[in-house]
Design an enzyme around this catalytic site. Structure first.
Site, PDB file in Angstrom:
ATOM      1  N   ASP A 169      44.396  50.521  28.808  1.00 50.76           N
ATOM      2  CA  ASP A 169      42.939  50.502  28.811  1.00 50.76           C
ATOM      3  C   ASP A 169      42.356  50.164  30.175  1.00 50.76           C
ATOM      4  OD1 ASP A 169      42.772  51.186  26.120  1.00 50.76           O
ATOM      5  OD2 ASP A 169      42.949  49.100  25.468  1.00 50.76           O
TER       6      ASP A 169
ATOM      7  N   ARG B 258      41.451  33.864  28.026  1.00 51.63           N
ATOM      8  CA  ARG B 258      40.227  34.575  28.406  1.00 51.63           C
ATOM      9  C   ARG B 258      39.261  33.732  29.238  1.00 51.63           C
ATOM     10  NH1 ARG B 258      43.922  37.842  27.356  1.00 51.63           N
ATOM     11  NH2 ARG B 258      43.642  39.369  25.686  1.00 51.63           N
TER      12      ARG B 258
ATOM     13  N   ASP C   1      38.173  39.737  21.834  1.00 48.04           N
ATOM     14  CA  ASP C   1      38.189  39.468  23.272  1.00 48.04           C
ATOM     15  C   ASP C   1      36.886  39.849  23.961  1.00 48.04           C
ATOM     16  OD1 ASP C   1      40.618  38.228  23.395  1.00 48.04           O
ATOM     17  OD2 ASP C   1      41.743  40.048  23.853  1.00 48.04           O
TER      18      ASP C   1
ATOM     19  N   SER D  80      49.913  47.411  20.945  1.00 51.59           N
ATOM     20  CA  SER D  80      49.051  46.711  21.882  1.00 51.59           C
ATOM     21  C   SER D  80      49.598  45.296  21.995  1.00 51.59           C
ATOM     22  CB  SER D  80      47.605  46.686  21.382  1.00 51.59           C
ATOM     23  OG  SER D  80      46.793  45.928  22.254  1.00 51.59           O
TER      24      SER D  80
END
Length: 399
Positions: A14, A95, A124, A175
């Site tokens: 991505d 994050r 996320d 993923s």
């Protein structure tokens, strides 16, 4: 003036696709920022070069392993953080640290837009953007996979058409997100919740059913911080890194669960967190020895709320900061040693000792030397039971 976009770059599908796409769609220069959180796998130099090969004008790699361990994993450990009592917040923890370094890069390189590779179905996107709203609300956010309706198969086709140097293909549909605190695997055949994970899904943990000799480890804590393994002084990063290997070799920390995402859907996730599960198990046990009963009861609720806030992307929120202060105070006496056996997929506590222990042998023993005054117990039980006795009498009258 050409816009400058600061992209959270993982080197995967991505974010690799996002570099040329953003450059074309927005006529922008892309600064790729990769943060080393101890995830292992590909060399960070390879990831840095890949960003340039995909068209970035700058490619930045930040070594944040020690920072992640000390400032994010340790607070999670002190909060015994397990979302839904199972998930050790490995992606959730990373994050806010990535956001911090994205903001730093935007300030350094004159970025006005921040971009990430999250879809509109995941958590996320919230974690990135809530963190940015708290630290740098002036920055705009663009999420190509979400804002321009990218699907995974379209992203793969785009990557192939551009000849982008990435490994993800239609034959490898998982993923994966991983860092020092653990590894998360989703999509592919795992989306059918009846399908069992195959052994090739795992990378941090060995098959727990395979025969092997147990591994005994002694973990030393000082005020809730792991500081030694088997008497050897180590940094938090070194403790986690070693326990990932040792506990992972025994299959500790495998989790297969359906969790409640913030966006309102349920998602099947497979996790590996050998060090995290081992350390949380040890820390909880040491708290049971050193933290007073009512404080321990209250902290369990605080721990759960802390975990929910971090999972929901609110690391920088006022409530989370307030809970941090309370949790930090509870760790004042959480010092001592926990002995554990790593074997068969489990980290089992076999011993505990602390100079701050509230365990009094002479009060606990039933043998000679017992100092507990049992003559006080009868009156205590009568008074403790009095409200129930009065209520039962009222119920009898009404019956």
């Amino acid at each position: 003036m050409t816009e400058r976009v600061v992209l959270a770059f993982s080197g995967g599908l991505d974010t690799s696709v996002a570099i040329p796409f953003l450059a074309e769609k927005m006529n922008a220069e892309v600064i790729a920022v990769a943060v080393d959180l101890g995830q292992g796998g590909e060399d960070m130099d390879v990831i840095q070069k890949r960003a340039m090969d995909c068209g970035a004008v700058e490619s930045v790699v930040v070594d944040a392993k020690e920072e992640f361990a000390a400032d994010f994993c340790v607070p999670a450990l002190q909060a015994n953080a397990l979302y839904m009592d199972r998930y050790p917040l490995l992606s959730s923890l990373s994050r806010p640290l990535i956001v911090k370094h994205l903001v730093t890069a935007a300030q350094r390189y004159g970025g006005t837009i921040v971009s990430h590779g999250c879809t509109g179905k995941g958590n996320d996107q919230v974690r990135f953007e809530a963190g940015l709203a708290a630290l740098a609300p002036e920055l705009q956010v663009v999420a190509p996979a979400r804002d321009f309706a990218w699907t995974r198969d379209k992203a793969i086709e785009y990557a192939e058409s551009k000849g982008l140097p990435i490994e993800t293909t239609k034959k490898n549909p998982f993923s994966i997100d991983q860092n020092l605190w653990g590894r998360a695997i989703e999509t592919g055949f795992l989306e059918d919740i009846w399908n069992a994970p195959s052994e090739d899904v795992y990378a941090y943990t060995a098959d727990p059913s395979a025969p092997r000799e147990p591994d005994e480890v002694v973990i030393t804590f000082e005020q809730g911080v792991p500081v030694k393994l088997d008497g050897r002084p180590l940094t938090p990063y070194q403790v986690v890194d070693e326990l990932n290997r040792r506990a992972g070799a025994h299959g500790v920390g495998r989790i297969d669960m359906v969790e409640d995402r913030l966006v309102g859907i349920k998602s099947r996730e497979v996790y590996e967190a050998p060090a995290a599960i081992t350390l949380i198990t040890a820390h909880r046990e040491l708290e049971s020895v050193t933290v007073e009963r009512d404080l321990a009861r209250f902290k369990r609720g605080v721990d759960q709320r802390w975990s929910e806030l971090v999972y929901d992307g609110l690391w920088y929120s006022p409530l989370k900061r307030g809970l941090d202060a309370l949790i930090a105070d509870t760790q004042r006496y959480v010092s001592g040693d926990i002995r554990m056996t790593l074997h068969g997929g489990r980290a089992t506590v076999t011993g505990r000792r602390s100079e701050q222990s509230l365990y009094d042998f002479s009060l606990a023993t039933y043998d000679t030397g017992d100092t507990f005054d049992q003559s006080l117990a009868k009156g205590f039980v009568q008074l403790f039971s009095l409200p129930s006795k009065i209520a039962a009498a009222r119920d009898a009258k009404q019956g």
